[in-house]
Enzyme design. Structure first.
Site, PDB file in Angstrom:
ATOM      1  N   ASP A  62       0.903  -1.168  -0.011  1.00 14.72           N
ATOM      2  CA  ASP A  62      -0.264   0.027  -0.082  1.00 14.72           C
ATOM      3  C   ASP A  62       0.839   1.239   0.071  1.00 14.72           C
ATOM      4  O   ASP A  62       0.761   2.161   0.711  1.00 14.72           O
ATOM      5  CB  ASP A  62      -0.854   0.126   1.166  1.00 14.72           C
ATOM      6  CG  ASP A  62      -1.924   1.141   1.368  1.00 14.72           C
ATOM      7  OD1 ASP A  62      -2.350   1.775   0.423  1.00 14.72           O
ATOM      8  OD2 ASP A  62      -2.088   1.516   2.640  1.00 14.72           O
ATOM      9  N   ASN A  96       6.785  -7.690   6.479  1.00 10.24           N
ATOM     10  CA  ASN A  96       5.580  -6.834   7.110  1.00 10.24           C
ATOM     11  C   ASN A  96       4.377  -7.680   6.369  1.00 10.24           C
ATOM     12  O   ASN A  96       4.432  -7.811   4.979  1.00 10.24           O
ATOM     13  CB  ASN A  96       5.605  -5.233   6.478  1.00 10.24           C
ATOM     14  CG  ASN A  96       4.208  -4.825   6.993  1.00 10.24           C
ATOM     15  OD1 ASN A  96       3.891  -4.504   8.363  1.00 10.24           O
ATOM     16  ND2 ASN A  96       3.267  -4.493   6.045  1.00 10.24           N
ATOM     17  N   GLU A  97       3.375  -7.977   6.901  1.00  9.12           N
ATOM     18  CA  GLU A  97       2.230  -8.416   6.537  1.00  9.12           C
ATOM     19  C   GLU A  97       2.188  -9.486   5.287  1.00  9.12           C
ATOM     20  O   GLU A  97       1.747  -9.227   4.273  1.00  9.12           O
ATOM     21  CB  GLU A  97       1.209  -7.267   6.036  1.00  9.12           C
ATOM     22  CG  GLU A  97       0.653  -6.452   7.414  1.00  9.12           C
ATOM     23  CD  GLU A  97      -0.647  -5.463   6.944  1.00  9.12           C
ATOM     24  OE1 GLU A  97      -1.185  -5.826   5.967  1.00  9.12           O
ATOM     25  OE2 GLU A  97      -1.193  -5.208   7.880  1.00  9.12           O
ATOM     26  N   ASN A 140      -0.191  -5.742  13.270  1.00  6.93           N
ATOM     27  CA  ASN A 140      -0.978  -4.484  12.655  1.00  6.93           C
ATOM     28  C   ASN A 140      -2.474  -5.102  12.556  1.00  6.93           C
ATOM     29  O   ASN A 140      -2.925  -6.042  12.289  1.00  6.93           O
ATOM     30  CB  ASN A 140      -0.483  -4.904  10.986  1.00  6.93           C
ATOM     31  CG  ASN A 140       0.879  -4.218  10.897  1.00  6.93           C
ATOM     32  OD1 ASN A 140       1.470  -3.888  11.804  1.00  6.93           O
ATOM     33  ND2 ASN A 140       1.272  -4.432   9.626  1.00  6.93           N
ATOM     34  N   TYR A 167      -6.522  -3.008  12.827  1.00  3.42           N
ATOM     35  CA  TYR A 167      -7.425  -1.970  12.410  1.00  3.42           C
ATOM     36  C   TYR A 167      -8.852  -2.245  12.563  1.00  3.42           C
ATOM     37  O   TYR A 167      -9.793  -1.930  12.121  1.00  3.42           O
ATOM     38  CB  TYR A 167      -7.256  -1.754  10.869  1.00  3.42           C
ATOM     39  CG  TYR A 167      -5.880  -1.093  10.296  1.00  3.42           C
ATOM     40  CD1 TYR A 167      -5.694   0.252  10.401  1.00  3.42           C
ATOM     41  CD2 TYR A 167      -4.778  -2.202  10.252  1.00  3.42           C
ATOM     42  CE1 TYR A 167      -4.415   0.574  10.184  1.00  3.42           C
ATOM     43  CE2 TYR A 167      -3.661  -1.716   9.705  1.00  3.42           C
ATOM     44  CZ  TYR A 167      -3.397  -0.351   9.690  1.00  3.42           C
ATOM     45  OH  TYR A 167      -2.185   0.170   9.329  1.00  3.42           O
ATOM     46  N   TYR A 217     -11.054  -1.193   9.198  1.00  3.61           N
ATOM     47  CA  TYR A 217     -11.551  -1.786   8.204  1.00  3.61           C
ATOM     48  C   TYR A 217     -12.543  -3.196   8.670  1.00  3.61           C
ATOM     49  O   TYR A 217     -13.303  -3.435   7.740  1.00  3.61           O
ATOM     50  CB  TYR A 217     -10.310  -2.826   7.571  1.00  3.61           C
ATOM     51  CG  TYR A 217      -9.327  -1.915   6.933  1.00  3.61           C
ATOM     52  CD1 TYR A 217      -9.572  -1.113   5.997  1.00  3.61           C
ATOM     53  CD2 TYR A 217      -7.981  -1.630   7.589  1.00  3.61           C
ATOM     54  CE1 TYR A 217      -8.824  -0.439   5.238  1.00  3.61           C
ATOM     55  CE2 TYR A 217      -6.987  -1.061   6.764  1.00  3.61           C
ATOM     56  CZ  TYR A 217      -7.256  -0.261   5.568  1.00  3.61           C
ATOM     57  OH  TYR A 217      -6.360   0.231   4.875  1.00  3.61           O
ATOM     58  N   GLU A 247       1.195  -1.339  13.875  1.00  2.00           N
ATOM     59  CA  GLU A 247       0.238  -0.390  12.961  1.00  2.00           C
ATOM     60  C   GLU A 247      -1.229  -0.201  13.738  1.00  2.00           C
ATOM     61  O   GLU A 247      -1.663  -1.520  13.952  1.00  2.00           O
ATOM     62  CB  GLU A 247       0.045  -0.974  11.512  1.00  2.00           C
ATOM     63  CG  GLU A 247       1.579  -0.765  10.749  1.00  2.00           C
ATOM     64  CD  GLU A 247       1.079  -1.545   9.296  1.00  2.00           C
ATOM     65  OE1 GLU A 247       0.076  -1.501   8.825  1.00  2.00           O
ATOM     66  OE2 GLU A 247       2.151  -1.665   8.585  1.00  2.00           O
ATOM     67  N   TRP A 274       0.066   4.194  12.874  1.00  2.00           N
ATOM     68  CA  TRP A 274       0.266   4.162  11.390  1.00  2.00           C
ATOM     69  C   TRP A 274      -0.692   5.394  10.909  1.00  2.00           C
ATOM     70  O   TRP A 274      -1.682   5.199  11.079  1.00  2.00           O
ATOM     71  CB  TRP A 274      -0.455   2.793  10.591  1.00  2.00           C
ATOM     72  CG  TRP A 274      -0.039   2.586   9.196  1.00  2.00           C
ATOM     73  CD1 TRP A 274      -0.731   3.007   8.191  1.00  2.00           C
ATOM     74  CD2 TRP A 274       1.224   2.653   8.789  1.00  2.00           C
ATOM     75  NE1 TRP A 274      -0.180   2.994   7.048  1.00  2.00           N
ATOM     76  CE2 TRP A 274       0.852   2.571   7.354  1.00  2.00           C
ATOM     77  CE3 TRP A 274       2.466   2.140   9.384  1.00  2.00           C
ATOM     78  CZ2 TRP A 274       2.172   2.252   6.247  1.00  2.00           C
ATOM     79  CZ3 TRP A 274       3.477   1.858   8.353  1.00  2.00           C
ATOM     80  CH2 TRP A 274       3.419   1.839   6.901  1.00  2.00           C
ATOM     81  N   LYS A 287      -3.837   8.011   6.543  1.00  2.00           N
ATOM     82  CA  LYS A 287      -3.620   7.803   8.280  1.00  2.00           C
ATOM     83  C   LYS A 287      -2.457   8.468   8.714  1.00  2.00           C
ATOM     84  O   LYS A 287      -2.372   8.421   9.974  1.00  2.00           O
ATOM     85  CB  LYS A 287      -3.548   6.201   8.065  1.00  2.00           C
ATOM     86  CG  LYS A 287      -4.489   5.112   7.692  1.00  2.00           C
ATOM     87  CD  LYS A 287      -4.638   3.973   8.057  1.00  2.00           C
ATOM     88  CE  LYS A 287      -5.751   3.134   7.296  1.00  2.00           C
ATOM     89  NZ  LYS A 287      -5.635   2.688   6.135  1.00  2.00           N
TER      90      LYS A 287
HETATM   91  C1  BDP Z   1      -1.489  -2.575   6.488  1.00  2.00           C
HETATM   92  C2  BDP Z   1       0.115  -2.270   5.694  1.00  2.00           C
HETATM   93  C3  BDP Z   1       0.238  -0.678   5.554  1.00  2.00           C
HETATM   94  C4  BDP Z   1      -1.007  -0.283   4.933  1.00  2.00           C
HETATM   95  C5  BDP Z   1      -1.856  -0.247   6.271  1.00  2.00           C
HETATM   96  C6  BDP Z   1      -3.308   0.481   5.632  1.00  2.00           C
HETATM   97  O1  BDP Z   1       1.094  -2.915   6.427  1.00  2.00           O
HETATM   98  O2  BDP Z   1       1.253  -0.671   4.568  1.00  2.00           O
HETATM   99  O3  BDP Z   1      -0.650   0.994   4.468  1.00  2.00           O
HETATM  100  O4  BDP Z   1      -2.248  -1.364   6.490  1.00  2.00           O
HETATM  101  O5  BDP Z   1      -4.170   0.019   5.346  1.00  2.00           O
HETATM  102  O6  BDP Z   1      -1.814  -3.268   5.643  1.00  2.00           O
HETATM  103  O7  BDP Z   1      -3.377   1.709   5.810  1.00  2.00           O
END
Ligand code: BDP
Length: 601
Positions: free
Chosen positions: A163, A402-403, A472, A474, A478, A510, A555, A575
């Protein structure tokens, strides 16, 4: 790997500036002999990504050619001469005076060519063909065309598995430098604490098969001491003990000046200087210890990203971002999602920031297409990163990826219903890859913990192989969209579950929400400044109640450029707690108040 420097034994010149340039969308350059010299179509700034320098080429991620001419500086003739590219994204092939020097794959780590005997006194032509293309077998990968389990939820343009915008070009300086014939080729500095003493161990490698001695001196904070040893088999190990040493920490980033000399019959044949911070970093149970004391990381994920320069090195931006992080009360950041410039790490040493240094392995997937090559590249990048960054006291941890898309689709389905973890939830290929990567990182550097940053939660079986769990999350963005408290309730349950399975320190690597600056809502709603402020402050407060959560990295520090996708308005990720031009959103003030104490002082 040592950064080139100018001193009494070595000289360095920067070839950055305005270079000649030509896009090669039809891929005719090689056939037409551009490697021996070409008619430029444009002038381009080096270092900087090419994408934002011209009117029509933003989304061009193909081949392009760079060319510059230079004369050898006075007095360099007869010495060993090398050219170093600090970073070229993504693949570089290089020629000097029509002769091919070699190539390097990977956009964020340096590579060097020995040009002794090939470089002329005057009129040298240096040519670089840059291939920025995205492909499944590159790291990070691209062009997955939405393959389930391997890509972002919607395909973005350009088609990346990650991303951020896939900027390309010569993005960090190009240096030419000398080394004496008998040269110090590498130094590895490891520090230990013994009571009140600091112990500095220096391992030297050198290119020479003649009788030489290695001498080190360490100076600073009222101390001056040193030692000398014979070089044997191209190596020497030296130890200096500093009584009542001032330790390196974010509160007091004390540095000592290390000077290393290679001596022939008492005369200096080569020398190199390096700042040294005496500190230890360790994991004990579920705590992270800096200098033997528990430490918590407060800070951000970030990007090298700015208008016009793209990912190009911009020294003023480095200064600015440290100023912003300091103003926020941060003490740490992660080099998401690739190793940052060496200048960024030099500043972290001096300013006292703890850095999680991450490889470019973002968005890995574990289907066959190119798996073997991706694995090889990931290992190469771990080697190059550790080789480059091992002497920075600021670097306290290696992040191997990462991820990655590791969990099986079946495992995810059960997990997101009610946090059921089925047996062997990760793809076996992923488990094998990460075990090898973690082992490699530890072999190369047994002094720093290793982490993996995952979005698979308790499904991430490879947490088994690392010292610190990087998560990470959210929830409330999300998923549980619009419902921060509901999301945080899930998160609370999930981290307890992860901690039971993997009783190690955990970092919120994140967490954040897209936030349009100037958009307000009461009650808070998604995309408003209030929503971001509430989301971040509540998650920080949750982290504060969990002793095993040793890090909170928001993040992101700043909004940044991405590809185009329905979830990326105008081609940006919003973000940031600061805008892309570094202005604070409401959350910056709120988080600052938390991190610096309630009055924000
Ligand atoms: C995670 C990723 C990061 C993205 C973030 C997002 O590690 O690179 O920018 O989420 O969705 O998936 O903002």
């Amino acid at each position: 790997m040592l950064y080139p420097q100018s001193n009494a034994c070595r000289q360095m010149a920067d070839l950055s500036g305005f270079w000649e340039f030509r896009f090669d969308p039809d891929e005719v350059g090689a056939g037409q002999g551009w490697s021996a010299g070409f008619d430029p179509a444009e002038i381009i700034a080096v270092p900087a990504s090419w994408n934002d320098q011209f009117a029509d080429w933003r989304d061009y991620i193909g081949l392009a050619w760079y060319q510059t001419t230079f004369d050898l500086p006075w007095g360099w003739r007869g010495q060993k001469i090398l050219v170093r590219f600090n970073a070229v994204s993504y693949l570089a092939e290089v020629w000097l005076n029509g002769e091919r020097l070699g190539e390097h794959e990977g956009g964020h780590l340096p590579f060097v060519f020995d040009v002794t005997g090939r470089v002329k006194d005057a009129g040298n032509v240096l040519i670089v063909r840059v291939d920025g293309k995205l492909a499944p077998d590159r790291v990070p990968p691209g062009e997955l065309k939405g393959r389930p389990g391997a890509a972002f939820p919607t395909v973005s343009y350009p088609d990346t598995t990650y991303d951020f915008f896939p900027f390309c070009g010569i993005e960090r300086p190009v240096l030419i430098y000398t080394e004496p014939q008998a040269a110090i080729t590498d130094l590895t500095v490891v520090t230990e604490i013994d009571g009140a003493d600091g112990v500095v161990r220096v391992r030297l490698a050198c290119a020479a098969d003649e009788p030489l001695a290695a001498r080190v001196t360490l100076d600073g904070h009222g101390f001056s001491g040193g030692t000398e040893e014979a070089v044997e088999g191209g190596a020497a190990a030296l130890t200096v003990t500093v009584p009542d040493a001032l330790l390196w920490s974010p509160d007091a980033p004390s540095l000592y000046d290390l000077r290393v000399e290679l001596r022939r019959d008492g005369a200096v044949a080569d020398c190199y200087t390096l700042p040294v911070g005496i500190r230890t970093i360790a994991v004990e149970g579920d705590r992270l210890l800096l200098n033997g004391e528990p430490v918590k990381l407060l800070g951000f994920g970030r990007h090298e990203d700015f208008p016009v320069v793209g990912k190009g090195l911009l020294p003023a931006l480095i200064v600015k971002d440290y100023a912003l992080m300091h103003w926020m009360g941060a003490n740490s950041f992660r080099t998401s999602h690739y190793p940052y410039s060496e200048q960024m790490l030099d500043m972290a040493d001096r300013l006292g920031f703890m850095v999680i240094d991450e490889t470019p392995a973002v968005g890995l997937f574990f289907f066959e297409d190119g798996l073997e090559k991706r694995d090889r590249l990931c290992q190469q990048m771990i080697r190059e990163m550790i080789d480059r960054d091992k002497n920075h006291p600021s670097v306290i941890m290696w992040s191997i990826a990462n991820e990655p898309h590791t969990a099986s689709l079946e495992a995810r389905e059960a997990y997101y219903r009610d946090f059921t973890v089925i047996d062997h939830p990760s793809r076996p290929e992923a488990v094998a890859s990460f075990k090898a990567m973690a082992d490699l990182a530890r072999d190369l550097d047994p002094t720093r913990p290793v982490t993996l940053i995952s979005h698979e939660g308790a499904l991430e079986e490879s947490f088994e192989f690392v010292d610190v769990v990087g998560l990470n999350r959210y929830f409330g963005w999300y998923t549980q969209s619009g419902q921060i408290d509901l999301g945080l309730g899930y998160l609370d349950r999930e981290i307890e579950l992860i901690h039971t399975l993997y009783p190690k320190p955990l970092i919120f690597a994140e967490f954040g929400t897209d936030t349009i600056p100037g958009h307000h809502a009461q009650p808070p709603e998604m995309f408003s400044e209030e929503y971001q402020a509430e989301f971040l402050t509540k998650q920080i407060k949750l982290a504060d109640t969990k002793p095993f959560v040793v890090g909170q990295h928001i993040w992101n520090l700043c909004d940044f450029k991405t590809g185009q996708a329905v979830h990326r308005m105008g081609g940006y990720n919003y973000k940031g707690v600061f805008t892309r031009d570094r202005r604070p959103k409401l959350a910056a003030h709120r988080v600052r108040a938390l991190w610096r104490g309630e009055d924000g002082s």
